[in-house]
Design a protein around this motif. Structure first.
Motif, mmCIF file in Angstrom:
data_model
loop_
_atom_site.group_PDB
_atom_site.id
_atom_site.type_symbol
_atom_site.label_atom_id
_atom_site.label_comp_id
_atom_site.label_asym_id
_atom_site.label_seq_id
_atom_site.Cartn_x
_atom_site.Cartn_y
_atom_site.Cartn_z
ATOM 1 N N ALA A 65 9.401 54.031 -7.318
ATOM 2 C CA ALA A 65 8.113 53.344 -7.370
ATOM 3 C C ALA A 65 7.093 53.894 -6.375
ATOM 4 N N PRO A 66 7.471 54.159 -5.112
ATOM 5 C CA PRO A 66 6.482 54.694 -4.169
ATOM 6 C C PRO A 66 5.839 55.999 -4.641
ATOM 7 N N GLN A 67 6.672 56.895 -5.207
ATOM 8 C CA GLN A 67 6.131 58.170 -5.672
ATOM 9 C C GLN A 67 5.242 57.969 -6.904
ATOM 10 N N ALA A 68 5.633 57.066 -7.787
ATOM 11 C CA ALA A 68 4.837 56.816 -8.990
ATOM 12 C C ALA A 68 3.458 56.277 -8.629
ATOM 13 N N VAL A 69 3.431 55.281 -7.738
ATOM 14 C CA VAL A 69 2.151 54.709 -7.317
ATOM 15 C C VAL A 69 1.357 55.729 -6.505
ATOM 16 N N GLY A 70 2.053 56.474 -5.648
ATOM 17 C CA GLY A 70 1.377 57.457 -4.816
ATOM 18 C C GLY A 70 0.704 58.552 -5.618
ATOM 19 N N VAL A 71 1.379 59.053 -6.647
ATOM 20 C CA VAL A 71 0.791 60.096 -7.491
ATOM 21 C C VAL A 71 -0.428 59.550 -8.224
ATOM 22 N N PHE A 72 -0.315 58.327 -8.729
ATOM 23 C CA PHE A 72 -1.436 57.675 -9.413
ATOM 24 C C PHE A 72 -2.653 57.620 -8.495
ATOM 25 N N LEU A 73 -2.444 57.181 -7.251
ATOM 26 C CA LEU A 73 -3.551 57.035 -6.301
ATOM 27 C C LEU A 73 -4.052 58.379 -5.773
ATOM 28 N N LEU A 74 -3.151 59.343 -5.628
ATOM 29 C CA LEU A 74 -3.552 60.647 -5.118
ATOM 30 C C LEU A 74 -4.564 61.317 -6.041
ATOM 31 N N VAL A 86 4.218 49.440 -17.283
ATOM 32 C CA VAL A 86 4.924 50.610 -16.759
ATOM 33 C C VAL A 86 5.736 50.287 -15.510
ATOM 34 N N ALA A 87 5.132 49.597 -14.569
ATOM 35 C CA ALA A 87 5.755 49.395 -13.257
ATOM 36 C C ALA A 87 7.128 48.743 -13.347
ATOM 37 N N GLY A 88 7.285 47.793 -14.259
ATOM 38 C CA GLY A 88 8.559 47.076 -14.380
ATOM 39 C C GLY A 88 9.715 47.969 -14.795
ATOM 40 N N GLY A 89 9.427 49.081 -15.445
ATOM 41 C CA GLY A 89 10.488 49.971 -15.904
ATOM 42 C C GLY A 89 10.789 51.122 -14.959
ATOM 43 N N ILE A 90 10.098 51.183 -13.836
ATOM 44 C CA ILE A 90 10.316 52.266 -12.874
ATOM 45 C C ILE A 90 11.393 51.844 -11.875
ATOM 46 N N PRO A 91 12.418 52.667 -11.648
ATOM 47 C CA PRO A 91 13.431 52.329 -10.627
ATOM 48 C C PRO A 91 12.780 52.107 -9.272
ATOM 49 N N ALA A 92 13.292 51.163 -8.515
ATOM 50 C CA ALA A 92 12.701 50.810 -7.225
ATOM 51 C C ALA A 92 12.561 52.022 -6.308
ATOM 52 N N ALA A 93 13.537 52.923 -6.357
ATOM 53 C CA ALA A 93 13.493 54.098 -5.479
ATOM 54 C C ALA A 93 12.362 55.056 -5.845
ATOM 55 N N PHE A 107 2.986 56.230 -0.733
ATOM 56 C CA PHE A 107 4.034 57.242 -0.580
ATOM 57 C C PHE A 107 5.048 56.859 0.503
ATOM 58 N N ASN A 108 4.585 56.165 1.547
ATOM 59 C CA ASN A 108 5.453 55.845 2.678
ATOM 60 C C ASN A 108 5.893 54.381 2.704
ATOM 61 N N SER A 109 5.540 53.632 1.659
ATOM 62 C CA SER A 109 5.849 52.195 1.611
ATOM 63 C C SER A 109 5.430 51.509 2.917
ATOM 64 N N ASN A 110 4.231 51.832 3.365
ATOM 65 C CA ASN A 110 3.714 51.359 4.641
ATOM 66 C C ASN A 110 2.708 50.230 4.400
#
Length: 219
Positions: free
Chosen positions: A117-126, A108-115, A165-168
């Motif tokens: 990606a933070p929201q996709a990963v953040g929602v998964f973790l949230l 999945v990750a490879g097909g997500i636009p870079a912009a 979410f914050n790419s921190n």
């Protein structure tokens, strides 16, 4: 009321509820296995998140599918057999978490636009943060060792979610360090479970919190 029924009632009041009787199970306790699988996979990924050994995250991908994923999922199914709702939900869910993590990274990750990606990963973790938080509340009826695992895991997810979410990277590093502590707590709980079960007595303190808990029962 007949004299016999009155006598029975008075006897029940005098004696009170009968003490809990240890239950004999047809399968071994799957908790030490599930905890060990969770601990090892969490440890490998957290080493990468903490930037101690970056390739540890690569090792976690393989572990996520087989040990943290499939084996932990099996442990959850065996907890269903033992009628342990907490263990069944926890191990099944975190086994699915690791399998989902593998799928996300590999497919999945490879097909997500870079912009995005933070929201996709953040929602998964949230979502997993919320789940872990309410499982932490339930863990206070299991044992002190399990409470430690869930409290630390909740903190881990909080930092990783904020970091995503914050790419921190600093938040991710903190989450990695707390994740290492989480793995250590899970290994301790697994170690205590297998040692106490093998020796048929409480050798390693796990601090059971469930009412009427008597520790390991000889099988």
């Amino acid at each position: 009321m007949s004299p016999e029924s009155d006598f029975t009632r008075r006897e029940e009041v005098r004696e009170g509820p009968l003490p809990a009787v240890p239950q004999a199970y047809s399968v071994a306790d799957p908790a030490p296995l599930g905890l060990a699988a969770f601990a090892m996979t969490t440890f490998a990924l957290s080493l990468g998140n903490a930037n101690i050994w970056g390739p540890g995250a690569d090792a976690a991908i393989a572990l996520a599918l087989v040990y943290g994923g499939a084996v932990q999922l099996f442990a959850g199914m065996w907890e269903f057999v033992r009628k342990n709702t907490f263990g069944a939900l926890a191990f099944s869910s975190y086994g699915a978490f690791w399998i989902a993590y593998y799928v996300f990274v590999k497919f999945v990750a490879g097909g997500i636009p870079a912009a995005d990606a933070p929201q996709a990963v953040g929602v998964f973790l949230l979502g997993w943060t919320i789940f872990t938080f309410y499982m932490t509340i339930a863990s206070f009826r299991v044992s002190g060792a399990v409470v430690a695992v869930f409290v630390l895991l909740t903190i881990t997810f909080v930092f990783l979610t904020i970091g995503a979410f914050n790419s921190n990277t600093n938040m991710n590093k903190i989450g990695g360090w707390v994740g290492i502590a989480t793995a250590a707590a899970a290994w301790y709980a697994s170690f205590g479970g297998v040692v106490n079960e093998t020796f048929k007595k409480a050798v390693i303190p796990l601090m059971p919190l469930a009412p009427g808990s008597r520790g390991p029962v000889p099988g």
